[in-house]
Scaffold this motif. Structure first.
Motif, short mmCIF file in Angstrom:
data_model
loop_
_atom_site.label_atom_id
_atom_site.label_comp_id
_atom_site.label_asym_id
_atom_site.label_seq_id
_atom_site.Cartn_x
_atom_site.Cartn_y
_atom_site.Cartn_z
N ALA A 195 0.82 -1.22 0.00
CA ALA A 195 0.00 0.00 0.00
C ALA A 195 0.85 1.27 0.00
CB ALA A 195 -0.94 -0.01 1.21
N LYS A 196 1.98 1.24 0.69
CA LYS A 196 2.83 2.43 0.78
C LYS A 196 3.39 2.80 -0.59
CE LYS A 196 6.92 4.26 3.15
NZ LYS A 196 8.00 3.96 4.12
N ALA A 197 3.90 1.81 -1.33
CA ALA A 197 4.44 2.07 -2.67
C ALA A 197 3.33 2.52 -3.62
CB ALA A 197 5.13 0.82 -3.22
N GLU A 198 2.16 1.93 -3.46
CA GLU A 198 1.03 2.32 -4.31
C GLU A 198 0.61 3.77 -4.03
OE1 GLU A 198 -1.99 -0.63 -3.66
OE2 GLU A 198 -0.57 -2.27 -3.97
N LYS A 199 0.58 4.13 -2.77
CA LYS A 199 0.14 5.48 -2.38
C LYS A 199 1.21 6.54 -2.67
CE LYS A 199 -1.58 8.08 1.65
NZ LYS A 199 -0.47 9.07 1.74
N ASP A 200 2.45 6.27 -2.26
CA ASP A 200 3.50 7.27 -2.39
C ASP A 200 4.01 7.41 -3.81
OD1 ASP A 200 3.32 7.51 0.34
OD2 ASP A 200 5.42 7.02 0.76
N LEU A 201 4.12 6.29 -4.52
CA LEU A 201 4.81 6.29 -5.81
C LEU A 201 3.92 5.97 -7.00
CD1 LEU A 201 8.06 4.40 -4.66
CD2 LEU A 201 7.63 6.86 -4.68
N GLY A 202 2.64 5.69 -6.75
CA GLY A 202 1.74 5.35 -7.85
C GLY A 202 2.05 4.02 -8.49
N TRP A 203 2.72 3.15 -7.72
CA TRP A 203 3.14 1.85 -8.24
C TRP A 203 1.99 0.86 -8.24
CZ3 TRP A 203 4.06 -3.08 -5.79
CH2 TRP A 203 4.79 -3.98 -6.58
N SER A 204 2.03 -0.11 -9.14
CA SER A 204 1.04 -1.18 -9.15
C SER A 204 1.71 -2.44 -9.69
CB SER A 204 -0.18 -0.83 -10.00
OG SER A 204 0.20 -0.61 -11.35
N PHE A 205 1.09 -3.58 -9.46
CA PHE A 205 1.65 -4.85 -9.94
C PHE A 205 0.63 -5.56 -10.81
CE2 PHE A 205 0.03 -5.38 -5.61
CZ PHE A 205 -0.90 -6.40 -5.76
N ARG A 206 1.11 -6.30 -11.78
CA ARG A 206 0.23 -7.01 -12.71
C ARG A 206 -0.24 -8.32 -12.07
NH1 ARG A 206 4.11 -6.78 -17.44
NH2 ARG A 206 4.87 -5.08 -16.13
N PRO A 207 -1.26 -8.96 -12.63
CA PRO A 207 -1.75 -10.22 -12.08
C PRO A 207 -0.66 -11.28 -12.06
CG PRO A 207 -3.34 -9.32 -13.64
CD PRO A 207 -2.10 -8.48 -13.76
N TRP A 208 -0.55 -11.97 -10.93
CA TRP A 208 0.52 -12.97 -10.78
C TRP A 208 0.36 -14.12 -11.77
CZ3 TRP A 208 -0.47 -18.04 -9.48
CH2 TRP A 208 -1.73 -18.34 -8.94
N GLU A 209 -0.87 -14.41 -12.17
CA GLU A 209 -1.08 -15.48 -13.14
C GLU A 209 -0.41 -15.15 -14.48
OE1 GLU A 209 -4.86 -15.25 -10.54
OE2 GLU A 209 -3.45 -13.86 -11.51
N ASP A 210 -0.51 -13.90 -14.90
CA ASP A 210 0.14 -13.48 -16.15
C ASP A 210 1.66 -13.56 -16.04
OD1 ASP A 210 -2.41 -12.99 -17.06
OD2 ASP A 210 -2.28 -10.81 -16.86
N THR A 211 2.16 -13.16 -14.89
CA THR A 211 3.60 -13.24 -14.64
C THR A 211 4.09 -14.68 -14.75
OG1 THR A 211 3.66 -11.29 -13.23
CG2 THR A 211 5.40 -12.91 -12.90
N LEU A 212 3.31 -15.59 -14.20
CA LEU A 212 3.68 -17.00 -14.21
C LEU A 212 3.75 -17.54 -15.63
CD1 LEU A 212 4.26 -18.97 -11.88
CD2 LEU A 212 1.88 -19.70 -11.99
N VAL A 213 2.75 -17.21 -16.44
CA VAL A 213 2.71 -17.67 -17.83
C VAL A 213 3.86 -17.06 -18.64
CG1 VAL A 213 1.37 -17.60 -19.97
CG2 VAL A 213 0.23 -18.11 -17.80
N ASP A 214 4.15 -15.78 -18.40
CA ASP A 214 5.26 -15.13 -19.11
C ASP A 214 6.60 -15.75 -18.71
OD1 ASP A 214 3.41 -13.49 -20.31
OD2 ASP A 214 3.88 -11.72 -19.11
N THR A 215 6.72 -16.13 -17.45
CA THR A 215 7.94 -16.81 -16.98
C THR A 215 8.13 -18.11 -17.74
OG1 THR A 215 7.59 -15.89 -14.75
CG2 THR A 215 9.18 -17.69 -14.97
#
Length: 345
Positions: free
Chosen positions: A314-334
């Motif tokens: 939450a801190k990175a999302e709030k302070d820096l506007g960061w977000s992460f992609r769905p872990w399922e997509d990351t797994l398939v791309d890996t």
């Protein structure tokens, strides 16, 4: 477009490679450190391929520097405005002695920050780990971990790697006020880093997916991991590098905690026949403990059985506007990238 020079330590590494790609895309000049310049051509080749065949030319250069050797770091820092300190040993197997990881992680961090202070560097972003946050509680399953949490390196629930990341980050924060020139410092704490690999010799973290796909893991213990995409880690690094409000802060960068059985299920669902070797059978704890009597790799992770360690970004999302992609997509791309570089045969 920015033209500042950024020094990236451990340029041949998985996370560092993606940081370099992101920095080049954003218009920065990049200087990467390598233990030996003999690897410079090989690393440039990976990065050029990942850029669709576009060589970075003079925007990318390399310099030789060793974590545990102070010599070389002053020259590496010359002209750099920012440093992404990514280099840290990540074992593919359990080290013979914990100091094999702890000493280079701690001394390397101190060598980098002292040289940065002596030079004209404005800010250093240290790639720490959730390993420096998660361990040292008797009740992790009921806790939501934030940047206020620290691993207790003397707690029984630790491995040499978790101790090394904790000791290195704590050493940096302790050293910061002692430096000869003030230096802005940021630490980011990612989870298990997955996503596209740049070469066959990929990170130890990615080997989890490779082992599942190759059928090297016969069953599914009650282990789990907080997953984050390597491209999202690179994004967080660059945001933390330039955001004024990030100076002096820690940032957790991770998606949710995912069990090994969930990982296996998604590989089977999304990859079909390509995941036919991925196990489906869950292993009882007693079987895993029995295996641990004969396998030191398993034995070193037994304290994680049944543990759920949930991070908050939450801190990175709030302070820096960061977000992460769905872990399922990351797994398939890996998985797709491992197949593409021939790492599954």
């Amino acid at each position: 477009m920015p033209s500042d020079l950024v020094l990236v330590t451990g340029a041949s590494g998985y996370v560092a490679g993606h940081c370099i790609l992101r920095l080049l895309t954003d218009g920065y000049s990049v200087r990467g450190t390598l233990r030996s310049l003999k690897r410079a051509g090989e690393v440039r080749q990976w990065l050029t391929k990942a850029r669709g065949g576009s060589d970075a030319g003079d925007a990318l250069s390399f310099v030789e520097a060793e974590l545990t050797v102070p010599k070389g770091w002053d020259a590496a820092m010359q002209g750099a405005r920012y440093v992404l300190h990514v280099a840290s040993p990540i074992p593919s197997s359990m080290p013979k002695h914990p100091d094999d990881l702890i000493v280079p992680a701690r001394e390397g961090t101190l060598n980098v920050m002292r040289a940065a202070s002596r030079a004209s560097v404005q800010r250093v972003v240290q790639t720490s780990s959730l390993s420096a946050v998660f361990h040292g509680r008797d009740d992790p399953n009921s806790h939501l971990f934030t940047e206020a949490d620290w691993t207790d390196p003397d707690h029984k629930d630790n491995a040499p790697y978790t101790r090394s990341k904790t000791i290195a980050e704590k050493a940096a924060w302790a050293e910061l006020p002692k430096l000869p020139r003030p230096l802005e410092w940021v630490a980011i704490n990612p989870g298990l880093v997955l996503g596209p690999v740049l070469d066959k010799d990929s990170s130890a973290s990615v080997q989890l997916v490779a082992k599942l796909l190759r059928g090297d893991i016969p069953g599914l213990p009650r282990f789990g991991y907080p997953i984050v995409d390597v491209r999202d880690v690179a994004d967080l690094e660059v945001r933390a590098m330039t955001a004024p409000q990030a100076a002096g802060q820690r940032y957790i960068g991770s998606g949710p905690f995912i069990s090994l059985s969930e990982i296996a299920n998604v590989l089977k669902e999304r990859l079909g026949d390509k995941a036919k070797k991925v196990p489906a059978r869950k292993l009882p704890d007693w079987v895993v403990r029995l295996v641990g009597l004969f396998d030191k790799e398993v034995r070193g992770q037994l304290f994680e059985l049944g543990k759920i360690r949930r991070p908050s970004s939450a801190k990175a999302e709030k302070d820096l506007g960061w977000s992460f992609r769905p872990w399922e997509d990351t797994l398939v791309d890996t998985a797709a990238s491992l197949e593409a570089v021939g790492a599954l045969s």
